[in-house]
Design a protein around this motif. Structure first.
Motif, PDB file in Angstrom:
ATOM      1  N   PHE A 224      -4.120   3.650  -4.185  1.00 52.13           N
ATOM      2  CA  PHE A 224      -5.112   3.470  -3.117  1.00 52.13           C
ATOM      3  C   PHE A 224      -4.627   2.295  -2.273  1.00 52.13           C
ATOM      4  CE2 PHE A 224      -8.457   6.079  -5.106  1.00 52.13           C
ATOM      5  CZ  PHE A 224      -7.917   6.211  -6.368  1.00 52.13           C
ATOM      6  N   HIS A 225      -4.295   2.545  -1.024  1.00 50.13           N
ATOM      7  CA  HIS A 225      -3.723   1.467  -0.220  1.00 50.13           C
ATOM      8  C   HIS A 225      -4.246   1.494   1.207  1.00 50.13           C
ATOM      9  CE1 HIS A 225      -0.649   4.419   1.295  1.00 50.13           C
ATOM     10  NE2 HIS A 225      -0.844   4.940   0.113  1.00 50.13           N
ATOM     11  N   ALA A 226      -4.019   0.373   1.884  1.00 54.81           N
ATOM     12  CA  ALA A 226      -4.506   0.214   3.266  1.00 54.81           C
ATOM     13  C   ALA A 226      -3.806  -0.999   3.866  1.00 54.81           C
ATOM     14  CB  ALA A 226      -6.012  -0.004   3.258  1.00 54.81           C
ATOM     15  N   PRO A 227      -3.827  -1.105   5.193  1.00 57.22           N
ATOM     16  CA  PRO A 227      -3.220  -2.304   5.803  1.00 57.22           C
ATOM     17  C   PRO A 227      -3.951  -3.575   5.363  1.00 57.22           C
ATOM     18  CG  PRO A 227      -3.548  -0.590   7.450  1.00 57.22           C
ATOM     19  CD  PRO A 227      -4.237  -0.111   6.203  1.00 57.22           C
ATOM     20  N   THR A 260       2.766  -5.238  -8.466  1.00 54.01           N
ATOM     21  CA  THR A 260       4.216  -5.008  -8.636  1.00 54.01           C
ATOM     22  C   THR A 260       4.773  -4.227  -7.445  1.00 54.01           C
ATOM     23  OG1 THR A 260       4.029  -2.900  -9.833  1.00 54.01           O
ATOM     24  CG2 THR A 260       3.955  -4.919 -11.155  1.00 54.01           C
ATOM     25  N   ILE A 261       3.967  -3.280  -6.933  1.00 49.85           N
ATOM     26  CA  ILE A 261       4.442  -2.489  -5.786  1.00 49.85           C
ATOM     27  C   ILE A 261       4.413  -3.348  -4.518  1.00 49.85           C
ATOM     28  CG2 ILE A 261       4.017  -0.434  -4.362  1.00 49.85           C
ATOM     29  CD1 ILE A 261       2.856   0.920  -6.829  1.00 49.85           C
ATOM     30  N   ASN A 262       3.340  -4.146  -4.391  1.00 52.44           N
ATOM     31  CA  ASN A 262       3.212  -4.965  -3.172  1.00 52.44           C
ATOM     32  C   ASN A 262       4.338  -5.977  -3.029  1.00 52.44           C
ATOM     33  OD1 ASN A 262       0.903  -3.606  -2.443  1.00 52.44           O
ATOM     34  ND2 ASN A 262      -0.449  -5.044  -3.500  1.00 52.44           N
ATOM     35  N   ARG A 263       4.901  -6.409  -4.181  1.00 54.02           N
ATOM     36  CA  ARG A 263       5.935  -7.451  -4.125  1.00 54.02           C
ATOM     37  C   ARG A 263       7.346  -6.889  -4.158  1.00 54.02           C
ATOM     38  NH1 ARG A 263       1.600  -9.590  -6.112  1.00 54.02           N
ATOM     39  NH2 ARG A 263       1.076 -11.755  -5.738  1.00 54.02           N
ATOM     40  N   PHE A 271       7.479   4.993  -3.735  1.00 46.49           N
ATOM     41  CA  PHE A 271       6.171   5.649  -3.678  1.00 46.49           C
ATOM     42  C   PHE A 271       5.683   5.896  -2.247  1.00 46.49           C
ATOM     43  CE2 PHE A 271       5.983   3.604  -7.970  1.00 46.49           C
ATOM     44  CZ  PHE A 271       6.095   4.794  -8.666  1.00 46.49           C
ATOM     45  N   LYS A 272       6.600   5.765  -1.289  1.00 48.87           N
ATOM     46  CA  LYS A 272       6.297   6.061   0.117  1.00 48.87           C
ATOM     47  C   LYS A 272       5.067   5.320   0.622  1.00 48.87           C
ATOM     48  CE  LYS A 272       8.575  10.493  -0.022  1.00 48.87           C
ATOM     49  NZ  LYS A 272       8.520  11.895  -0.103  1.00 48.87           N
ATOM     50  N   ILE A 273       4.927   4.064   0.221  1.00 44.68           N
ATOM     51  CA  ILE A 273       3.832   3.237   0.729  1.00 44.68           C
ATOM     52  C   ILE A 273       4.317   2.584   2.018  1.00 44.68           C
ATOM     53  CG2 ILE A 273       2.314   1.244   0.241  1.00 44.68           C
ATOM     54  CD1 ILE A 273       1.913   3.547  -1.748  1.00 44.68           C
ATOM     55  N   PRO A 274       3.592   2.747   3.132  1.00 42.84           N
ATOM     56  CA  PRO A 274       4.043   2.092   4.360  1.00 42.84           C
ATOM     57  C   PRO A 274       4.236   0.591   4.129  1.00 42.84           C
ATOM     58  CG  PRO A 274       2.164   3.535   4.790  1.00 42.84           C
ATOM     59  CD  PRO A 274       2.345   3.501   3.300  1.00 42.84           C
ATOM     60  N   GLU A 275       5.301   0.040   4.713  1.00 45.00           N
ATOM     61  CA  GLU A 275       5.634  -1.374   4.491  1.00 45.00           C
ATOM     62  C   GLU A 275       4.473  -2.306   4.766  1.00 45.00           C
ATOM     63  OE1 GLU A 275       9.148  -3.233   6.337  1.00 45.00           O
ATOM     64  OE2 GLU A 275      10.142  -1.376   5.687  1.00 45.00           O
ATOM     65  N   SER A 276       3.684  -1.943   5.794  1.00 44.74           N
ATOM     66  CA  SER A 276       2.587  -2.843   6.211  1.00 44.74           C
ATOM     67  C   SER A 276       1.341  -2.673   5.339  1.00 44.74           C
ATOM     68  CB  SER A 276       2.241  -2.558   7.669  1.00 44.74           C
ATOM     69  OG  SER A 276       1.990  -1.172   7.804  1.00 44.74           O
ATOM     70  N   ASN A 277       1.351  -1.718   4.405  1.00 44.10           N
ATOM     71  CA  ASN A 277       0.155  -1.506   3.562  1.00 44.10           C
ATOM     72  C   ASN A 277       0.213  -2.309   2.272  1.00 44.10           C
ATOM     73  OD1 ASN A 277      -0.809   0.267   5.419  1.00 44.10           O
ATOM     74  ND2 ASN A 277      -1.137   1.949   3.994  1.00 44.10           N
ATOM     75  N   GLN A 278      -0.977  -2.635   1.776  1.00 43.28           N
ATOM     76  CA  GLN A 278      -1.127  -3.271   0.473  1.00 43.28           C
ATOM     77  C   GLN A 278      -1.759  -2.262  -0.470  1.00 43.28           C
ATOM     78  OE1 GLN A 278      -0.440  -6.678  -0.541  1.00 43.28           O
ATOM     79  NE2 GLN A 278       0.848  -6.323   1.259  1.00 43.28           N
ATOM     80  N   VAL A 279      -1.208  -2.133  -1.664  1.00 38.18           N
ATOM     81  CA  VAL A 279      -1.851  -1.272  -2.662  1.00 38.18           C
ATOM     82  C   VAL A 279      -2.953  -2.108  -3.315  1.00 38.18           C
ATOM     83  CG1 VAL A 279      -1.523   0.108  -4.748  1.00 38.18           C
ATOM     84  CG2 VAL A 279       0.323  -0.058  -3.072  1.00 38.18           C
ATOM     85  N   SER A 280      -4.183  -1.582  -3.258  1.00 34.75           N
ATOM     86  CA  SER A 280      -5.323  -2.332  -3.805  1.00 34.75           C
ATOM     87  C   SER A 280      -5.681  -1.874  -5.204  1.00 34.75           C
ATOM     88  CB  SER A 280      -6.554  -2.135  -2.918  1.00 34.75           C
ATOM     89  OG  SER A 280      -6.331  -2.653  -1.654  1.00 34.75           O
ATOM     90  N   ALA A 281      -5.476  -0.600  -5.486  1.00 34.75           N
ATOM     91  CA  ALA A 281      -5.883  -0.063  -6.791  1.00 34.75           C
ATOM     92  C   ALA A 281      -4.955   1.080  -7.161  1.00 34.75           C
ATOM     93  CB  ALA A 281      -7.322   0.439  -6.722  1.00 34.75           C
TER      94      ALA A 281
END
Ligand SMILES: Cc1cc2nc3c(=O)[nH]c(=O)nc-3n(C[C@H](O)[C@H](O)[C@H](O)COP(=O)(O)O)c2cc1C
Length: 307
Positions: A224-227, A260-263, A271-281
């Motif tokens: 679950f992620h968002a900017p 771990t993903i955010n850092r 996991f194809k998370i946009p660079e500008s997004n933070q994974v919250s959960a």
């Protein structure tokens, strides 16, 4: 529909989407339900329903007026009855029993069968997330559904690296002080009381990919992620956890994974998370390996009634 309407393709034919807030006075029954329900008070309650022009900017596009209107006479700019709404089932007495049965029997599942999860079940979980109440619309939660056990397995040693670094920082008094300052006193307490002792014991096997006390060997994971992090993320997570259980799957929220993903840009890329997004959960899921014989009774830390 009036001349402001625009038409666009939805994939199931053409859908009318109003380009402005409007009321179809030919069909409006003047029940005023829309005005009663609108949380922003932007609809006039005198006789015919009417949007108050100066209040339209206050509309949060929650869609409640359109969800309530018995004659589909009220239109919010950009929302369509065909695309954005669905008919509700009749409210049933059995819902209460089913709901408490469901939430009372859910457990955090950490052991999974070696069995793939069909995509349609994961799609149902995504749908459940869209039913969660957002602070504001449109939804800010972005989902990444990882239905690839091998990819998760490969990511675990990379996730463990962050905890290995924290273990090293904790071992040295100078860097321990920096760590405490960096994460704050409360988070440091959780790290040093719960997370790092577990990691210390498991670290060699985690780094070697020989065991997985992070993602628990699950075949699937939802991120679950968002900017910008917001509370909606955890409500979405709760809906997803319950949806998984209702579908015969087992799931567990994993707080160890998001930092771990955010850092780590490599994990973000995996996991194809946009660079500008933070994974919250995050949650891991699959078919549970074991059954539980009973529920667990817990009590709130405190309970105050004011009546
Ligand atoms: C936000 C959040 C983060 C969590 N993180 C983890 C985790 O990293 N690893 C884990 O094994 N369980 C994690 N859990 C699951 C809790 O440990 C679990 O809810 C607790 O053990 C109670 O079990 P139950 O859900 O079966 O009642 C997390 C739960 C929540 C709500």
């Amino acid at each position: 529909m009036n001349s402001h309407d625009i038409t666009y393709e939805t994939g199931n034919g053409k859908t009318q989407v109003p380009a402005a807030h409007t009321v179809d006075l030919a069909t409006c029954k003047k029940c005023h339900l829309c005005a009663e329900i609108c949380p922003a008070g932007i609809i006039d309650v005198d006789d015919e329903a009417r949007f108050l022009d100066d209040r339209i900017p206050l509309c949060i596009r929650c869609g409640q007026c359109m969800a309530a209107c018995p004659t589909k006479s009220i239109f919010i700019e950009g929302l369509s009855y065909e695309k954005d709404f669905f008919e509700l089932p009749q409210r049933e007495k059995s819902w209460q029993k089913a709901f408490y049965g469901l939430i009372g029997s859910r457990r955090s599942i950490r052991k999974f069968q070696d069995r793939p999860v069909p995509r349609e079940l994961l799609e149902k979980i995504v749908q459940a997330v869209t039913f969660a109440p957002p602070g504001f619309t449109p939804l800010t939660v972005e989902l990444t559904v990882v239905n690839d056990r091998e990819l998760i397995r490969r990511a675990v040693p990379l996730m463990a690296e962050m905890y290995n670094m924290l273990l090293k920082m904790q071992a040295n008094p100078e860097s321990r002080a920096i760590l405490e300052k960096m994460v704050g006193k409360d988070t440091y307490q959780v790290l040093s009381d719960h997370v790092l002792p577990l990691m210390r014991v498991r670290m060699p096997a985690l780094l070697a990919g020989a065991e997985d006390t992070i993602a628990r060997g699950a075949p699937c994971m939802i991120l679950f992620h968002a900017p910008v992090h917001n509370e909606d993320m955890f409500i979405a997570l709760a809906y997803a956890l319950l949806a998984a259980h209702s579908l015969g799957l087992g799931a567990c929220a994993i707080g160890l994974i998001p930092p771990t993903i955010n850092r780590n840009p490599e994990l973000k890329k995996m996991f194809k998370i946009p660079e500008s997004n933070q994974v919250s959960a995050s949650m891991v899921l699959g078919y549970p390996r074991y059954k539980y014989s009973r529920g667990i009774r817990r009590r709130p830390a405190s309970l105050t009634w004011i009546e």
